[in-house]
Design a protein around this motif. Structure first.
Motif, PDB file in Angstrom:
ATOM      1  N   ASP A 120       0.780  -1.115   0.018  1.00 39.15           N
ATOM      2  CA  ASP A 120       0.107  -0.052  -0.045  1.00 39.15           C
ATOM      3  C   ASP A 120       1.082   1.010   0.044  1.00 39.15           C
ATOM      4  O   ASP A 120       1.957   1.245   0.681  1.00 39.15           O
ATOM      5  CB  ASP A 120      -1.062  -0.127   1.267  1.00 39.15           C
ATOM      6  N   SER A 121       0.592   2.345  -0.771  1.00 42.14           N
ATOM      7  CA  SER A 121       1.582   3.335  -1.047  1.00 42.14           C
ATOM      8  C   SER A 121       1.787   4.098   0.158  1.00 42.14           C
ATOM      9  O   SER A 121       2.728   4.757   0.517  1.00 42.14           O
ATOM     10  CB  SER A 121       1.058   4.047  -2.021  1.00 42.14           C
ATOM     11  N   HIS A 122       0.697   4.178   0.976  1.00 39.06           N
ATOM     12  CA  HIS A 122       0.743   5.094   2.205  1.00 39.06           C
ATOM     13  C   HIS A 122       1.339   4.332   3.300  1.00 39.06           C
ATOM     14  O   HIS A 122       1.158   4.640   4.639  1.00 39.06           O
ATOM     15  CB  HIS A 122      -0.636   5.456   2.577  1.00 39.06           C
ATOM     16  N   THR A 123       2.063   3.205   3.183  1.00 36.50           N
ATOM     17  CA  THR A 123       2.787   2.749   4.211  1.00 36.50           C
ATOM     18  C   THR A 123       3.956   3.408   4.685  1.00 36.50           C
ATOM     19  O   THR A 123       4.368   3.416   5.797  1.00 36.50           O
ATOM     20  CB  THR A 123       3.552   1.348   3.490  1.00 36.50           C
ATOM     21  N   VAL A 124       4.360   4.674   4.044  1.00 34.40           N
ATOM     22  CA  VAL A 124       5.352   5.678   4.484  1.00 34.40           C
ATOM     23  C   VAL A 124       4.894   6.508   5.501  1.00 34.40           C
ATOM     24  O   VAL A 124       5.721   6.773   6.351  1.00 34.40           O
ATOM     25  CB  VAL A 124       5.235   6.752   3.319  1.00 34.40           C
ATOM     26  N   SER A 125       3.594   6.130   6.251  1.00 36.59           N
ATOM     27  CA  SER A 125       3.176   6.820   7.293  1.00 36.59           C
ATOM     28  C   SER A 125       4.047   6.453   8.440  1.00 36.59           C
ATOM     29  O   SER A 125       3.798   7.321   9.257  1.00 36.59           O
ATOM     30  CB  SER A 125       1.715   6.418   7.576  1.00 36.59           C
ATOM     31  N   TYR A 126       4.605   5.105   8.648  1.00 32.44           N
ATOM     32  CA  TYR A 126       5.182   4.805   9.956  1.00 32.44           C
ATOM     33  C   TYR A 126       6.651   5.675  10.283  1.00 32.44           C
ATOM     34  O   TYR A 126       7.271   5.434  11.535  1.00 32.44           O
ATOM     35  CB  TYR A 126       5.304   3.398  10.099  1.00 32.44           C
ATOM     36  N   GLY A 127       6.981   6.475   9.371  1.00 36.84           N
ATOM     37  CA  GLY A 127       8.109   7.476   9.624  1.00 36.84           C
ATOM     38  C   GLY A 127       7.835   8.428  10.786  1.00 36.84           C
ATOM     39  O   GLY A 127       8.658   8.917  11.425  1.00 36.84           O
ATOM     40  N   ALA A 128       6.412   8.603  10.897  1.00 39.54           N
ATOM     41  CA  ALA A 128       6.047   9.480  11.993  1.00 39.54           C
ATOM     42  C   ALA A 128       6.573   8.952  13.543  1.00 39.54           C
ATOM     43  O   ALA A 128       6.862   9.711  14.204  1.00 39.54           O
ATOM     44  CB  ALA A 128       4.600   9.621  11.899  1.00 39.54           C
ATOM     45  N   LEU A 129       7.039   7.791  13.417  1.00 40.92           N
ATOM     46  CA  LEU A 129       7.440   7.073  14.513  1.00 40.92           C
ATOM     47  C   LEU A 129       9.011   6.872  14.472  1.00 40.92           C
ATOM     48  O   LEU A 129       9.440   5.980  15.454  1.00 40.92           O
ATOM     49  CB  LEU A 129       6.526   5.709  15.033  1.00 40.92           C
ATOM     50  N   GLY A 130       9.765   7.202  13.360  1.00 41.77           N
ATOM     51  CA  GLY A 130      11.031   6.735  13.388  1.00 41.77           C
ATOM     52  C   GLY A 130      11.412   5.469  12.455  1.00 41.77           C
ATOM     53  O   GLY A 130      12.485   5.089  12.658  1.00 41.77           O
TER      54      GLY A 130
END
Lengths: 417, 183
Positions: A120-130
């Motif tokens: 899923d392209s929005h997997t990038v979200s977890y960068g919010a937690l490093g």
């Protein structure tokens, strides 16, 4: 020369020192898939293996079309549940948990230093937690299930310094829309994006997720906030396993550094049909729309719903507008329920949907007709995304959408705050 | 040299217009995917595209969702290659993993016209257009193997079978025979 977060993390996973441009073969910590697991299972079966390589790494969340809206979707879900049972996959989240990205973070899979790849392209979200997290395709997930290995190119890093004090009525969504509008939909293609600066440091985790989530709309491979006390305390009682804090070196080599000062930012609106077609709300005022969406994986957390409820409390949704509210997860739904946030929204005339992807990708629960216009807090406004190819989608913050829902036309939320 | 007609589009052709989201979880058959290829961008495409045709587009082709069907539907529609000024990251991977050739070249995109017939020679890295012969850089070796195998699934399958065969040989045969077999 120092290293960036992405160079360090991929180097650690590859077991050697790497720099941007190198190609590494790595094994992720977790592999996400959702309703598309049905199609991935089909691909996996072609490989002739009976068992997945590391069942503990798979995280499967049903969220895209839940509950099933047709026999075909129901069959997909059935196929996935059977596979989960046969393969003894413990990290399975059936339809009552919420949107995969929120579920992964809430359940402590996404922690600093983890490598998470997802279909899923929005997997990038977890960068919010490093974490280092990135979207991949279905075949790649099937191959990962089989071999536990994938090649990745170490990305160059685009650093975005966000400075200044957030003015009243302006939110994380306005910041990221402004950045995408100025820099374009491919400004971070193949690159890592690091958000930093005073304003970024002062953001809640919910707001950081908005920025990282929308980094997908800049083409980013991954996004990143340096994990600080805010992130670490958020992870307390959530983190599933130990984690490693990884930071970019002070002398790390960035490909580009951009500076944004948000002190005078106005509410922003993305016009159809691209996310980088952004204008200040003053240029969108008065545009009529038929359906509003407040929620999704971009803006469906308590913080977002609270802002919408503050504006809509004691008011009524315009009679020619329908408003759909989609909490990002059951946990966020419950918080909003207990705090009376949903009560205010329902009283105002909003329709609350179960946590899931809802109409965001045009599959069910509020697709729009030819000629109709939607105003949404989601992340994409591509032609046909929410239904008819002859419909139009505008994107904005929960505050802008809530204020506009009262007037029936796009409205500056500061009039209500 | 394989000939084909050019279908030309602009910048930021996204995955939603290549393969609409409403079909992503209901259509699992690749042949059916081809019927909806580029439906929301160019409804004529799926009716008139012929095997061997080429899509030529601007920058950031395939941006948006990670849906692999965006590559699958073009491959199954018979498209021999997509030539663009640049590709979105996930689409680029998906295309290779589906065995769909992707060529990045501003020069070629600028010089070919909509509807013209071009011929591609992949081994030489050359394209014959109305204006003459243009060159492109071949894909790096790390990914060309996947493309040659017809995609990541057949590539991985072959790799797994080779590994399995190697193991069986290693288990069953005495050392000297194993060595011989590998020469």
């Amino acid at each position: 020369m120092g290293k960036t977060f992405s160079e360090k993390l991929l180097g650690l996973k590859a077991g050697r020192e790497v720099s941007a441009g190198d190609v590494v073969t790595v094994s992720p910590d977790y592999i996400l898939s959702h309703d598309n697991s049905a199609a991935i299972i089909k691909e996996f079966e072609k490989l002739g293996l009976e068992k997945v390589s590391s069942p503990g790494k798979l995280v499967i969340v049903l969220d895209h079309v839940i509950p099933a809206s047709s026999e075909k979707y129901a069959q997909n879900h059935k196929t996935i549940r059977k596979f989960v049972e046969e393969q003894k996959i413990t990290n399975f989240f059936d339809i009552h948990h919420g949107i995969c990205h929120q579920v992964l973070m809430e359940n402590g899979f996404a922690t600093p230093g983890k490598l998470i790849l997802g279909a899923d392209s929005h997997t990038v979200s977890y960068g919010a937690l490093g974490a280092f997290s990135s979207g991949i395709g279905r075949s790649e997930v099937a191959a990962l299930w089989a071999t536990d290995e994938i090649w990745l190119r170490v990305p160059e890093t685009l650093k975005i310094q966000i400075e200044g004090k957030l003015p009243r009525g302006i939110y994380a969504k306005d910041i990221i829309l402004k950045i995408i509008g100025e820099e374009g939909a491919d400004c971070a293609n193949y690159k890592a994006v690091e958000f930093s600066g005073d304003a970024a440091k002062n953001m809640s985790i919910a707001s950081r997720i908005v920025l990282c989530n929308m980094a997908a709309e800049m083409g980013a491979k991954n996004a990143y906030f340096a994990p600080d006390d805010v992130a670490i305390s958020w992870l307390e009682n959530r983190a599933k396993d130990e984690f490693e804090l990884i930071y970019s070196d002070k002398d790390a080599k960035y490909q580009t550094v951009l500076h944004f000062n948000i002190s005078t930012l106005e509410p922003q609106v993305a016009f159809p049909h691209t996310v980088d077609n952004v204008k200040p709300v003053s240029q969108a005022k008065g545009i009529k729309f038929h359906q509003a969406v407040i929620g999704t994986c971009t803006n469906g957390r308590l913080e977002d719903l609270v802002v919408a409820a503050q504006i809509l409390k004691g008011k009524k949704v315009h009679p020619e507008v329908r408003v759909l509210v989609i909490p990002a997860s059951r946990a966020e739904y419950l918080l909003a329920l207990k705090e009376g946030v949903l009560e205010s929204l329902v009283e105002a005339g909003c329709v609350v949907l179960n946590p899931g992807c809802g109409p965001c990708l045009g599959a069910h629960q509020g697709v729009i007709a030819p000629g109709e216009v939607a105003l949404s807090t989601a992340n994409r406004n591509f032609q046909g995304r929410m239904g008819s190819r002859d419909s139009f989608i505008y994107l904005a913050s929960p505050a802008t959408v809530a204020a506009s829902a009262i007037k029936g036309v796009i409205t500056d939320p500061r009039e209500y705050l | 040299m394989k000939k084909g007609k050019v279908w030309k589009y602009g910048d930021n052709v996204n995955t939603d217009v290549i393969f609409p989201g409403k079909y992503t979880y209901s259509i699992l058959d690749p042949r059916e995917m081809a019927v909806h290829a580029l439906e929301d961008l160019d409804p004529e495409f799926s009716q008139k595209a012929m095997p061997g045709d080429v899509i030529v587009a601007g920058k950031n082709f395939g941006c948006g969702s990670s849906r692999e069907q965006a590559a699958t539907c073009l491959k199954r529609a018979g498209i021999q290659a997509v030539i663009a000024k640049s590709f979105a990251r996930i689409f680029f991977r998906n295309a290779i993993n589906q065995g769909l050739t992707v060529i990045q070249s501003e020069e070629i995109v600028e010089s070919v016209e909509k509807g013209e017939e071009i011929a591609i020679d992949f081994s030489k890295g050359q394209i014959k257009t109305q204006k003459g012969i243009l060159s492109f850089s071949p894909l790096p070796e790390s990914v060309s193997g996947i493309l040659e195998a017809g995609g990541l699934i057949p590539y991985t399958k072959a790799k797994l079978e080779k590994k399995k065969a190697g193991r069986i040989i290693a288990c069953k045969r005495p050392k000297s025979v194993k060595k011989k077999l590998f020469i």
